[in-house]
Design an enzyme around this catalytic site. Structure first.
Site, mmCIF file in Angstrom:
data_model
loop_
_atom_site.group_PDB
_atom_site.id
_atom_site.type_symbol
_atom_site.label_atom_id
_atom_site.label_comp_id
_atom_site.label_asym_id
_atom_site.label_seq_id
_atom_site.Cartn_x
_atom_site.Cartn_y
_atom_site.Cartn_z
ATOM 1 N N GLU A 178 57.879 49.547 -7.667
ATOM 2 C CA GLU A 178 58.459 48.794 -8.575
ATOM 3 C C GLU A 178 58.171 49.346 -10.060
ATOM 4 O O GLU A 178 57.868 48.629 -10.994
ATOM 5 C CB GLU A 178 57.727 47.571 -8.714
ATOM 6 C CG GLU A 178 56.376 47.035 -9.043
ATOM 7 C CD GLU A 178 55.317 47.363 -7.784
ATOM 8 O OE1 GLU A 178 55.733 48.050 -6.811
ATOM 9 O OE2 GLU A 178 54.205 46.790 -7.835
ATOM 10 N N HIS A 206 62.584 42.860 -3.421
ATOM 11 C CA HIS A 206 61.110 42.766 -3.455
ATOM 12 C C HIS A 206 60.743 43.449 -4.871
ATOM 13 O O HIS A 206 59.808 42.911 -5.621
ATOM 14 C CB HIS A 206 60.511 43.367 -2.326
ATOM 15 C CG HIS A 206 59.024 43.434 -2.425
ATOM 16 N ND1 HIS A 206 58.121 42.643 -1.925
ATOM 17 C CD2 HIS A 206 58.173 44.365 -3.202
ATOM 18 C CE1 HIS A 206 56.796 42.608 -2.087
ATOM 19 N NE2 HIS A 206 56.843 43.899 -2.807
ATOM 20 N N GLU A 207 61.215 44.735 -4.796
ATOM 21 C CA GLU A 207 60.640 45.649 -6.087
ATOM 22 C C GLU A 207 61.294 44.702 -7.289
ATOM 23 O O GLU A 207 60.461 44.676 -8.441
ATOM 24 C CB GLU A 207 61.243 47.006 -6.158
ATOM 25 C CG GLU A 207 60.661 47.861 -4.660
ATOM 26 C CD GLU A 207 59.335 47.500 -4.379
ATOM 27 O OE1 GLU A 207 58.264 47.291 -5.231
ATOM 28 O OE2 GLU A 207 59.102 47.639 -3.089
ATOM 29 N N HIS A 257 59.266 42.071 -8.510
ATOM 30 C CA HIS A 257 57.871 42.630 -9.554
ATOM 31 C C HIS A 257 58.068 42.393 -10.690
ATOM 32 O O HIS A 257 57.159 42.528 -11.681
ATOM 33 C CB HIS A 257 57.448 43.644 -8.703
ATOM 34 C CG HIS A 257 56.491 44.152 -7.569
ATOM 35 N ND1 HIS A 257 55.503 43.213 -7.585
ATOM 36 C CD2 HIS A 257 56.926 44.515 -6.393
ATOM 37 C CE1 HIS A 257 54.937 43.359 -6.555
ATOM 38 N NE2 HIS A 257 55.267 44.137 -5.557
ATOM 39 N N GLU A 296 51.230 40.923 -4.843
ATOM 40 C CA GLU A 296 52.028 40.799 -3.643
ATOM 41 C C GLU A 296 52.436 39.462 -3.054
ATOM 42 O O GLU A 296 53.603 39.370 -2.374
ATOM 43 C CB GLU A 296 51.450 42.018 -2.631
ATOM 44 C CG GLU A 296 51.544 43.367 -3.159
ATOM 45 C CD GLU A 296 52.862 44.150 -3.475
ATOM 46 O OE1 GLU A 296 53.770 43.624 -3.237
ATOM 47 O OE2 GLU A 296 52.612 45.008 -4.404
ATOM 48 N N ASP A 354 43.826 52.113 -1.319
ATOM 49 C CA ASP A 354 44.902 52.560 -0.353
ATOM 50 C C ASP A 354 44.261 52.317 1.296
ATOM 51 O O ASP A 354 45.167 52.214 2.036
ATOM 52 C CB ASP A 354 44.990 53.938 -0.494
ATOM 53 C CG ASP A 354 45.953 54.567 -1.892
ATOM 54 O OD1 ASP A 354 46.499 53.330 -2.355
ATOM 55 O OD2 ASP A 354 45.698 55.659 -2.253
ATOM 56 N N TYR A 387 50.256 40.138 0.965
ATOM 57 C CA TYR A 387 51.738 39.708 1.008
ATOM 58 C C TYR A 387 51.805 38.483 1.757
ATOM 59 O O TYR A 387 52.247 37.410 1.114
ATOM 60 C CB TYR A 387 52.554 41.149 1.675
ATOM 61 C CG TYR A 387 52.611 42.121 1.149
ATOM 62 C CD1 TYR A 387 51.641 43.106 1.007
ATOM 63 C CD2 TYR A 387 53.800 42.770 0.431
ATOM 64 C CE1 TYR A 387 51.364 44.264 0.529
ATOM 65 C CE2 TYR A 387 53.945 43.934 -0.082
ATOM 66 C CZ TYR A 387 52.779 44.794 -0.134
ATOM 67 O OH TYR A 387 52.877 46.065 -0.716
HETATM 68 N N1 BES Z 1 53.815 48.015 -4.954
HETATM 69 C C1 BES Z 1 54.276 48.020 -3.684
HETATM 70 C C2 BES Z 1 53.860 49.281 -3.122
HETATM 71 C C3 BES Z 1 52.496 49.888 -3.290
HETATM 72 C C4 BES Z 1 51.375 48.779 -2.898
HETATM 73 C C5 BES Z 1 52.176 50.937 -3.629
HETATM 74 C C6 BES Z 1 50.136 49.201 -3.169
HETATM 75 C C7 BES Z 1 50.573 51.415 -3.665
HETATM 76 C C8 BES Z 1 49.766 50.577 -3.444
HETATM 77 C C9 BES Z 1 55.605 47.720 -3.529
HETATM 78 O O1 BES Z 1 56.139 46.800 -4.164
HETATM 79 C C10 BES Z 1 55.820 47.411 -1.884
HETATM 80 O O2 BES Z 1 55.077 46.247 -1.453
HETATM 81 N N2 BES Z 1 56.435 47.916 -1.190
HETATM 82 C C11 BES Z 1 56.848 47.546 0.088
HETATM 83 C C12 BES Z 1 58.335 47.019 0.675
HETATM 84 C C13 BES Z 1 58.108 45.478 0.537
HETATM 85 C C14 BES Z 1 59.561 45.015 0.821
HETATM 86 C C15 BES Z 1 57.252 44.771 1.003
HETATM 87 C C16 BES Z 1 56.874 48.905 0.998
HETATM 88 O O3 BES Z 1 56.503 49.983 0.411
HETATM 89 O O4 BES Z 1 57.184 48.869 2.071
HETATM 90 ZN ZN ZN Z 2 55.341 44.671 -3.544
#
Ligand code: BES
Ligand code: ZN
Length: 584
Positions: free
Chosen positions: A261, A285-286, A289, A308, A367, A375
């Protein structure tokens, strides 16, 4: 002295950096950024100033008068990186640091032409969440220190730089171009983002366009045509969009996430380009954010559920507004199933503590702790509050929360205090303590009903009917629910009918290949290898390597594929998969 974030050396007794001026020359040959950054302080400060870095080569530090500032670059720590300690002798409004990044910078992926869609020009991109901004620039790398910035990117003239910021200018001189960018709204450092490559764009609406490599930009524009309607839906829920523009950049296939995002410029995986608009909820989703995460930000990774969980809630509300309650119920049901799976996996693996909303991540790489728990358990917690007080009151509460913490950072305790003050007694009635600090799902978790889900579940291992054709989401759900192992013959019949193993829809392909691996349907293994070599999105890598590692017959294959594919993965994905392989 007091550190404010378990993942940062930022000290609340030290001067506060509030804006940056960043100048970087992108050198594809050596895979380094040659950069200087000026850190502007809230008020002229003196004394110690600790910054976060990782793998940076610092050559000089001077204050606003150009006087040398003594500094110590401490040894690298495994999770935190290397503390850079400055000592400001006399009050100064800013310090300027000259440095180079490492070719192994954890935020950056440097791609050869061959790894891009176009095949000729190199590509560079950043992924700073959770704690990788420090591998790009020295800074106070915690969401509790928001920054505005000005930036100048010096790139090969054949390429475009893009930043998650407002474009100011581009000047070409010989074979280089210098681009100026500015970010007027203060952002959390993990939202610092840029990309450099051969890029073209198509307008989607009054405040958004999609950027991608020229050969994919048309299909991207078709896939994401509905973006303006999504922004409207977001505004109807949460109030005016605060970031002026919502552009989308389609990344090369190695992008490790579905979406990121970055403000003004969301980064997405090209696997969203399924040709059927089935993946646009990732954009929703993004976009969400923009309010929940970018405007009101988790104070650090232990409160990630505030980012999340709220965003999943908003994503499902946007789906409901645009596609109707049936579609939203189906999505919610899918989330519920994924959550159940994750909770069971954590319990089996002896990591029950990661099923809490508030986590304890001292010494833990965020990570590594990443999962769907923040979420989907987060969303269910918010839904439970909503069910308790009714939707109109919940919506008013959400807006008041966003208003109160606008451009700020929140801890779970602050969320609790705000909720208690706004909705006295409600937290006790929903047993918030069990949700926040308890493991697993509390007994009062709302149940999710979806008649479309019931129809899919009723199929069991029977193949879906040709008419009426199921949506991609239903097919995906059916695949994810099929008990395993199946026989190789069953897998072959399903593949003959639907062509999943070669599908252009990577979600369907990956879900099918998981069953195929678990069922010993070895005819599909070349397709597994091809996918793992082509795509670097962790959502696909982790389960597919997981299935290969789970069977003794394919464990060596997992290692062999990883050895071949790893150089093409982003450093974050490489580290996560390597961790799984080592643990297996
Ligand atoms: N911010 C996250 C991606 C992220 C989280 C990057 C933690 C680094 C560390 C992003 O908003 C996200 O949640 N992306 C999901 C998609 C969503 C529809 C659940 C993904 O990448 O799958
Ligand atoms: Zn997210």
């Amino acid at each position: 002295m007091a550190r404010v974030d378990p993942h940062s050396y930022t000290d609340d007794q030290h001067p506060q950096v509030t804006s940056l001026s960043w100048e970087a020359r992108v050198d594809f040959a050596s895979r380094t950024l040659h950069a200087t950054v000026t850190l502007h302080l809230a008020t002229a400060g003196s004394g110690p100033l600790d910054l976060d870095t990782r793998d940076l080569d610092v050559s000089s530090v001077v204050d606003a008068e150009g006087r040398a500032v003594p500094f110590v670059l401490h040894p690298e720590e495994p999770v935190l990186g290397a503390r850079l300690s400055l000592e400001l002798a006399s009050p100064t409004p800013s310090v300027t640091i000259a440095y180079r990044t490492s070719a192994d910078a954890s935020a950056l992926q440097w791609l050869d032409g061959a790894q891009t869609a176009g095949g000729t020009h190199p590509f560079l991109f950043s992924q700073c969440q959770a704690i990788h901004a420090r591998s790009v620039l020295p800074l106070q790398d915690t969401p509790q220190r928001r920054i505005t910035f000005r930036a100048s990117l010096d790139v090969p003239a054949a390429l475009r730089g893009l930043m998650a910021a407002a474009f100011v200018s581009r000047n070409v001189a010989g074979d280089r171009a210098v681009e100026q960018w500015a970010m007027p709204q203060p952002i959390a450092p993990y939202l610092f983002a840029f990309a450099v490559g051969e890029l073209a764009s198509v307008e989607l609406g009054p405040r958004s366009r999609v950027w991608a490599e020229p050969s994919v930009v048309k299909s991207a524009a078709w896939e994401f045509e509905g973006v303006e309607a999504m922004i409207d839906a977001g505004e109807a829920l949460f109030g005016p969009y605060a970031w002026d523009r919502f552009d989308v950049l389609v990344m090369p296939p190695s992008f490790p996430y579905g979406g990121m995002e970055n403000p003004r410029l969301t980064f997405v995986t090209p696997t969203l380009l399924a040709g059927d608009r089935s993946q646009v909820r990732v954009i929703g989703h993004e976009l969400a954010h923009a309010w929940t995460g970018n405007l009101v930000t988790n104070a650090h990774a232990e409160h990630f559920w505030l980012n999340e969980g709220w965003t999943r809630y908003a994503e499902l509300r946007i789906v409901e507004a645009l596609e109707g309650p049936d579609a939203a119920a189906l999505s919610a049901a899918v989330c519920r199933i994924d959550l159940q799976e994750t909770l069971e996996r954590f319990v089996r693996g002896g990591h029950g503590e990661l099923t809490r909303l508030r986590t304890h991540l001292d010494g833990v790489d965020p990570d590594e702790a990443f999962s769907t728990v923040p979420y989907d358990k987060g969303n269910l917690f918010l839904r439970t509050i909503e069910d308790e007080i009714g939707r109109p009151r919940f919506e008013a509460f959400a807006r008041a929360y966003l208003d109160r913490f606008r451009f700020g950072a929140v801890t779970t305790d602050e969320f609790v205090a705000f909720t208690e003050a706004s909705l006295p007694g409600v937290l006790a009635r929903v047993d918030a303590a069990a949700w926040i600090d308890g493991e697993g799902l509390p007994g009062n978790a709302p149940s999710v009903h979806s008649s479309r889900l019931d129809a899919v579940v009723a199929l069991g291992t029977a193949l879906p009917p040709a008419e009426p054709a199921m949506s991609v989401m239903e097919l995906n759900l059916w695949l994810d629910r099929v008990p395993r192992p199946q026989t190789a013959a069953w897998c072959a019949a399903v593949d003959a009918r639907f062509g999943f193993s070669t599908s252009g829809n990577t979600e369907l392909q990956a879900s099918f290949l998981r069953i195929a691996i678990a069922s010993g349907h070895d005819a599909a293994l070349p397709a597994v290898e091809a996918l793992l070599l082509r795509v670097g999105r962790m959502k696909f890598l982790v389960p597919l390597y997981g299935e290969l590692l789970a069977r003794p017959e394919t464990r060596d294959l997992a290692k062999a594929i990883f050895a071949k594919a790893a150089p093409g993965y982003h450093p974050i994905a490489r580290a996560v998969v390597r961790g799984r392989i080592t643990a297996a």
